[in-house]
Design a protein around this motif. Structure first.
Motif, PDB file in Angstrom:
ATOM      1  N   LYS A  25       0.835  -1.200   0.000  1.00 36.04           N
ATOM      2  CA  LYS A  25       0.000   0.000   0.000  1.00 36.04           C
ATOM      3  C   LYS A  25       0.880   1.264   0.000  1.00 36.04           C
ATOM      4  O   LYS A  25       0.692   2.163  -0.814  1.00 36.04           O
ATOM      5  N   VAL A  42       2.934   1.763  -3.328  1.00 31.06           N
ATOM      6  CA  VAL A  42       2.125   2.206  -4.462  1.00 31.06           C
ATOM      7  C   VAL A  42       1.711   3.674  -4.272  1.00 31.06           C
ATOM      8  O   VAL A  42       1.739   4.468  -5.218  1.00 31.06           O
ATOM      9  N   GLU A  43       1.395   4.034  -3.043  1.00 26.75           N
ATOM     10  CA  GLU A  43       1.057   5.437  -2.763  1.00 26.75           C
ATOM     11  C   GLU A  43       2.250   6.341  -3.056  1.00 26.75           C
ATOM     12  O   GLU A  43       2.107   7.425  -3.633  1.00 26.75           O
ATOM     13  N   SER A  81       2.707   6.885  -6.787  1.00 26.51           N
ATOM     14  CA  SER A  81       1.731   7.877  -7.269  1.00 26.51           C
ATOM     15  C   SER A  81       2.160   9.281  -6.870  1.00 26.51           C
ATOM     16  O   SER A  81       2.046  10.228  -7.644  1.00 26.51           O
ATOM     17  N   GLU A  82       2.638   9.390  -5.643  1.00 28.95           N
ATOM     18  CA  GLU A  82       3.053  10.688  -5.126  1.00 28.95           C
ATOM     19  C   GLU A  82       4.204  11.261  -5.965  1.00 28.95           C
ATOM     20  O   GLU A  82       4.184  12.422  -6.361  1.00 28.95           O
ATOM     21  N   GLU A 142      -2.552   4.280  -9.430  1.00 31.47           N
ATOM     22  CA  GLU A 142      -2.636   3.291  -8.346  1.00 31.47           C
ATOM     23  C   GLU A 142      -3.440   2.076  -8.802  1.00 31.47           C
ATOM     24  O   GLU A 142      -3.042   0.944  -8.594  1.00 31.47           O
ATOM     25  N   GLU A 143      -4.558   2.360  -9.445  1.00 24.73           N
ATOM     26  CA  GLU A 143      -5.434   1.282  -9.896  1.00 24.73           C
ATOM     27  C   GLU A 143      -4.694   0.363 -10.879  1.00 24.73           C
ATOM     28  O   GLU A 143      -4.804  -0.861 -10.802  1.00 24.73           O
ATOM     29  N   PHE A 170      -2.228  -1.799  -8.908  1.00 23.45           N
ATOM     30  CA  PHE A 170      -2.933  -2.826  -8.133  1.00 23.45           C
ATOM     31  C   PHE A 170      -3.496  -3.922  -9.047  1.00 23.45           C
ATOM     32  O   PHE A 170      -3.413  -5.100  -8.728  1.00 23.45           O
TER      33      PHE A 170
END
Ligand SMILES: Nc1nc2c(ncn2[C@@H]2O[C@H](COP(=O)(O)OP(=O)(O)O)[C@@H](O)[C@H]2O)c(=O)[nH]1
Ligand SMILES: [Mg+2]
Length: 380
Positions: free
Chosen positions: A13, A16-17, A20-21, A151-152, A155
């Motif tokens: 989690k 991946v965050e 994106s960041e 993110e999607e 995942f």
């Protein structure tokens, strides 16, 4: 839900965050260029004024009948709106760039370092990490991805890869046992000392008994002190018969006895314990080979401890090389917080995981299920 992915779940989690960041920061760079365009537009503004001037001029032109309508100035005025249109198109392109992004291979390597480290720290095997990474690369590198979908996309890619990596048995044990015409169905359990063989035998026997099958326990660990008593205690507790001999007797002979008794008394399934051994001990490997030769098991299950991570995976591979295994029982997942072994073991050995041990009681057994794993990893 399985409990063993506590850290891995968090790590995935967070990584991946963070990806994106980082990409969002890239977005700021692009936003800056958008700003520049806006400033350029401001320069354009006087031009727009010119346009209105020009249009205003038209009636003036009309007021002078001596001059023909559609003089050079009017033509100029016609050109301006077209020029404005072009500007808009260009601006649109920039906006699209802001909405979707492409990641270069170099950027990908940089971005995925954290995720890679997180997987390694949580006992995920190298080969599995490589597979996850290769798949992610295919899905991410040099492909425009909508900004809000990063993110999607990651995942989804992880989920799809894990579905390929994890291996469930084609048929569950109850079905396998029930379908065998000539009884008994023979299962021999292998694994190193303390991995949970005896306890897993008790759990599986209890489970099969609850499914209206008739199990018989065979005390094939004639080597380790108290091993026979341990299985005897389970036999008493669960009210499931046991076949045993004295310590130091030949385990293959005990197995043979057990199968004969099962045939004579119509038992459906024989669950045979063996002494824990290391794959490096040649004498004990010969003993295992003899057990296999004599008992001709329908299923050879390797019992591995989830908490030992990559060791469990390597052991399973070595045992498979020496005697050939058909499946895996992964024990002690209740005390494992990393879970990497559960993800890696079937991918490395290409053998399915049948059950997961979740405690020390006879009922602490769960079937291995892909969907539950994905759910436990927050990937559903
Ligand atoms: N917490 C936990 N303990 C387990 C599990 N399976 C086995 N054990 C414990 O691990 C220890 C060794 O198990 P045992 O069945 O004797 O291992 P063996 O030497 O391979 O036969 C025992 O104390 C068991 O109660 C499990 O799934 N979870
Ligand atoms: Mg034992």
């Amino acid at each position: 839900m399985y409990n063993m992915f506590k850290f891995l779940k968090e790590k995935i989690k967070k990584s991946v965050e963070s990806i994106s960041e980082k990409l969002r920061k890239d977005k700021e760079v692009i936003e800056e260029s958008k700003e520049i365009v806006k400033t350029e537009e401001r320069h354009v503004e006087p031009v727009e004024e010119k346009i209105s001037e020009a249009t205003e001029e038209i009636p003036k032109v009309e007021k002078k009948p001596e001059e023909p309508v559609g003089g050079p100035k009017v033509e100029e005025a016609k050109k301006w709106p077209e020029a404005k249109e072009e500007k808009k198109g260009f601006f649109q392109k920039i906006k699209e760039k802001v909405i979707s992004t492409t990641i270069s291979e170099e950027k990908f390597e940089e971005l995925f370092q954290e995720l890679e480290m997180g997987l390694l720290e949580n006992n995920v095997a190298y080969d599995v990490i490589d597979k996850l990474k290769d798949d992610l690369k295919k899905n991410l590198v040099d492909k425009p991805i909508k900004r809000g979908k990063i993110e999607e996309t990651i995942f989804e890619s992880l989920k799809k890869s894990l579905k390929e990596i994890l291996l469930e048995p084609e048929k569950d044990l109850v079905k396998l046992v029930s379908e065998k015409q000539e009884k008994p169905f023979v299962i021999v359990f292998f694994g190193i000392n303390g991995s949970g063989k005896t306890t897993s035998i008790a759990k599986i026997a209890y489970h099969l008994k609850n499914e209206n099958l008739k199990p018989l326990l065979v005390a094939g660990d004639t080597f380790r002190a108290a091993a026979i008593e341990q299985l005897q205690e389970w036999s008493d507790k669960l009210n499931i018969p046991i076949v045993k001999q004295k310590y130091k007797s030949d385990p293959a002979a005990v197995g043979f006895d057990g199968i004969s008794m099962a045939k004579a008394r119509n038992f459906d399934v024989v669950l045979m314990d063996t002494a824990g051994r290391l794959h490096s001990n040649e004498d004990l490997i010969r003993e295992m080979e003899k057990i296999v030769r004599v008992t001709k098991p329908d299923l050879k299950l390797f019992v591995a401890e989830s908490i030992t991570g990559n060791d469990a995976v390597l052991q399973a591979r070595e045992f498979d090389k020496k005697i050939g295994i058909d499946g895996i029982i992964l024990t002690k997942s209740d005390v494992d917080e990393k879970g990497g072994a559960a993800i890696s073991i079937s991918y490395i050995t290409k053998k399915p995981v049948y059950y997961i041990g979740i405690g020390q009681l006879e009922s602490d057994l769960k079937p291995f299920n892909k969907d539950i794993i994905l759910e436990s990893l927050n990937l559903k």
